[in-house]
Design a protein around this motif. Sequence first.
Motif, mmCIF file in Angstrom:
data_model
loop_
_atom_site.group_PDB
_atom_site.id
_atom_site.type_symbol
_atom_site.label_atom_id
_atom_site.label_comp_id
_atom_site.label_asym_id
_atom_site.label_seq_id
_atom_site.Cartn_x
_atom_site.Cartn_y
_atom_site.Cartn_z
ATOM 1 N N ASP A 1 0.831 -1.199 0.000
ATOM 2 C CA ASP A 1 0.000 0.000 0.000
ATOM 3 C C ASP A 1 0.871 1.257 0.000
ATOM 4 N N LEU A 2 2.004 1.203 0.705
ATOM 5 C CA LEU A 2 2.945 2.325 0.675
ATOM 6 C C LEU A 2 3.520 2.524 -0.729
ATOM 7 N N ILE A 3 3.841 1.409 -1.392
ATOM 8 C CA ILE A 3 4.330 1.502 -2.767
ATOM 9 C C ILE A 3 3.277 2.174 -3.653
ATOM 10 N N ARG A 4 2.024 1.773 -3.453
ATOM 11 C CA ARG A 4 0.925 2.370 -4.208
ATOM 12 C C ARG A 4 0.889 3.895 -3.996
ATOM 13 N N LEU A 5 1.003 4.295 -2.733
ATOM 14 C CA LEU A 5 0.924 5.716 -2.398
ATOM 15 C C LEU A 5 2.096 6.499 -2.986
ATOM 16 N N TYR A 6 3.302 5.890 -2.988
ATOM 17 C CA TYR A 6 4.457 6.579 -3.567
ATOM 18 C C TYR A 6 4.315 6.715 -5.087
ATOM 19 N N HIS A 7 3.735 5.706 -5.722
ATOM 20 C CA HIS A 7 3.463 5.822 -7.150
ATOM 21 C C HIS A 7 2.410 6.901 -7.404
ATOM 22 N N PHE A 8 1.362 6.900 -6.571
ATOM 23 C CA PHE A 8 0.331 7.931 -6.700
ATOM 24 C C PHE A 8 0.938 9.324 -6.529
ATOM 25 N N LYS A 9 1.912 9.426 -5.628
ATOM 26 C CA LYS A 9 2.575 10.710 -5.395
ATOM 27 C C LYS A 9 3.198 11.234 -6.679
ATOM 28 N N GLU A 10 3.891 10.360 -7.393
ATOM 29 C CA GLU A 10 4.505 10.772 -8.659
ATOM 30 C C GLU A 10 3.455 11.134 -9.700
ATOM 31 N N LEU B 1 -5.158 19.263 -2.991
ATOM 32 C CA LEU B 1 -5.781 18.565 -1.862
ATOM 33 C C LEU B 1 -5.458 17.072 -1.909
ATOM 34 N N ASN B 2 -5.539 16.496 -3.105
ATOM 35 C CA ASN B 2 -5.191 15.078 -3.263
ATOM 36 C C ASN B 2 -3.726 14.830 -2.910
ATOM 37 N N LYS B 3 -2.887 15.789 -3.260
ATOM 38 C CA LYS B 3 -1.466 15.682 -2.947
ATOM 39 C C LYS B 3 -1.250 15.666 -1.435
ATOM 40 N N THR B 4 -1.930 16.579 -0.721
ATOM 41 C CA THR B 4 -1.816 16.623 0.744
ATOM 42 C C THR B 4 -2.348 15.350 1.387
ATOM 43 N N LEU C 1 -11.652 29.913 -16.331
ATOM 44 C CA LEU C 1 -10.578 30.253 -15.400
ATOM 45 C C LEU C 1 -10.875 29.709 -14.007
ATOM 46 N N LEU C 2 -12.105 29.844 -13.550
ATOM 47 C CA LEU C 2 -12.480 29.344 -12.224
ATOM 48 C C LEU C 2 -12.372 27.821 -12.158
ATOM 49 N N ARG C 3 -12.802 27.173 -13.219
ATOM 50 C CA ARG C 3 -12.725 25.709 -13.237
ATOM 51 C C ARG C 3 -11.280 25.235 -13.240
ATOM 52 N N ALA C 4 -10.419 25.938 -13.936
ATOM 53 C CA ALA C 4 -8.997 25.573 -13.952
ATOM 54 C C ALA C 4 -8.378 25.762 -12.573
ATOM 55 N N GLU C 5 -8.746 26.846 -11.895
ATOM 56 C CA GLU C 5 -8.255 27.087 -10.540
ATOM 57 C C GLU C 5 -8.777 26.024 -9.577
ATOM 58 N N LEU C 6 -10.060 25.687 -9.722
ATOM 59 C CA LEU C 6 -10.656 24.654 -8.857
ATOM 60 C C LEU C 6 -9.994 23.297 -9.087
ATOM 61 N N THR C 7 -9.713 22.988 -10.340
ATOM 62 C CA THR C 7 -9.054 21.714 -10.657
ATOM 63 C C THR C 7 -7.680 21.637 -10.002
ATOM 64 N N LEU C 8 -6.920 22.731 -10.073
ATOM 65 C CA LEU C 8 -5.602 22.751 -9.442
ATOM 66 C C LEU C 8 -5.720 22.620 -7.926
ATOM 67 N N SER C 9 -6.723 23.253 -7.336
ATOM 68 C CA SER C 9 -6.935 23.153 -5.884
ATOM 69 C C SER C 9 -7.236 21.712 -5.474
ATOM 70 N N ASN C 10 -8.045 21.036 -6.280
ATOM 71 C CA ASN C 10 -8.367 19.636 -5.982
ATOM 72 C C ASN C 10 -7.139 18.741 -6.077
ATOM 73 N N VAL C 11 -6.298 19.021 -7.065
ATOM 74 C CA VAL C 11 -5.066 18.246 -7.208
ATOM 75 C C VAL C 11 -4.166 18.455 -5.990
ATOM 76 N N ILE D 1 0.424 12.250 -9.078
ATOM 77 C CA ILE D 1 -0.211 13.514 -8.669
ATOM 78 C C ILE D 1 0.698 14.697 -8.986
ATOM 79 N N LEU D 2 2.001 14.526 -8.777
ATOM 80 C CA LEU D 2 2.943 15.602 -9.114
ATOM 81 C C LEU D 2 2.891 15.904 -10.609
ATOM 82 N N ASP D 3 2.794 14.847 -11.406
ATOM 83 C CA ASP D 3 2.687 15.030 -12.855
ATOM 84 C C ASP D 3 1.386 15.734 -13.210
ATOM 85 N N GLN D 4 0.298 15.334 -12.539
ATOM 86 C CA GLN D 4 -1.000 15.980 -12.782
ATOM 87 C C GLN D 4 -0.971 17.446 -12.333
ATOM 88 N N GLU D 5 -0.255 17.700 -11.235
ATOM 89 C CA GLU D 5 -0.127 19.079 -10.759
ATOM 90 C C GLU D 5 0.563 19.958 -11.798
#
Length: 443
Positions: A160-169, A211-214, A199-209, A171-175
């Motif tokens: 599960d940790l491996i999964r999370l570290y892959h997700f981290k990469e 949040l997922n990163k945190t 513009l608002l939707r793009a800002e909201l999308t980045l905020s969600n990303v 998410i960084l790419d998505q960011e």
Amino acid sequence: MKTIVNNPFLNILMLIGFSASVFAQEKPVNQHNISLQQAVAMAKENNKTVQVFGIEQKAAQADYSDAKNTMLPTLGIGGMYQRFSKATLYDHGLNDATQVSRLPSPDGANLGVDLAFNIYSGGKTKSVIEESSYRNALAAINSKDQAGNIGLQTAVQYLDLIRLYHFKELILDQEKRAEARLKNITSFYKNQRVTKSDLLRAELTLSNVLLNKTQNENDIAIGSKRLAILINVSDSEVLFPSDTLLANNLKEVVISDKNDANNSYALQKMDMNSKIQSTRIKNLKSNYYPSLSFISAYGFNYPNYLFFKPIDQIYSAGFVGVKLNYNISSIYQNKNKVKAAKYRLDAIELQKDWIKDNVKDDISALNIKYGEALNRIEVTDKSIEQAKVNFEIINTKYLNQLSLLTDLLDADNLYQESRYTFVNAQISALIIYYKLQYTTGNL
């Protein structure tokens, strides 16, 4: 189907490999790299619950050694000293009382040793030792079962940790994509090429990303602590999984559908419980038979009562003999006890068959799910490239104002989801592999 290699750790090494590029980061001072094999081995040895079962196994071994000691003769030594008062003699009821001293003296003493050795007891001693040996074996199985269970939990937590570290990469790419998209849309908005809603939707999308990163970083911290507890290391230790996935090797490993259900820990324990109950029946049946013992004693006594009148002297004497005892009441008192024990044995055998059926079903289900996971890996591996090409096409169209932002965000999410699914499929296959190893008693 092909047969898997016997050594599970050699197999798992085929499934995982080191990838510095995926997990490249600055290591904290108290961070320690640990492989999946190391984590499982450390947990099976150091986990506190495993240690508890290990202590219980040692106690069962001591009980077994004690049971074997019942075959040894019973040897005792004892002594006694007495000082008698004068005896009061009464005539005519309680009248005419007189006192006389005990002859030949008021003192009495003895010192001696006695020996007893069981010759025959209907097999009771043998059944007691046999039951204790089975209990010792059951404690060993319980200890292995707990170690395997903890090993499985550790493997799942590690993966599960491996999964999370892959997700981290991922998410960084998505960011990075979200930031680049917001930058472009901001420029478009300033040039009045897009509306405020884009513009608002793009800002909201980045905020969600973000949040997922945190959330993912928090999950990594929690998962690392849980892994540390399973392995039983200090809370200050930060465990970093040094292994990651190699999908190509994973596809080549095929789990056999002929795994032996009889080797499962659950069936081993039921088999041992059946043997324990059988020895209990033997123990109860031994009550129907007489017991025969060899006895002997030797000692010093004072005064000498062998003759009349007692003589003021110390004498020594001893004897050897046999003692036969038979409890007649056991004929009717023991009957229902034996019957109840036999019923319990039948229940254990029936439960054993039920567990065996369930273990076979679990093994079959795990094999099916493993094949499903491998197929999912193959499908999602292809879909990632397709989703990537689709995203690039939609992104180009959006930059040329030929598509909507909704289409671009959907394409981005589809690309991200396909990569998530690919990682999850690999992790699921490895978890199934370890579950199968535990179910078949090989972990």
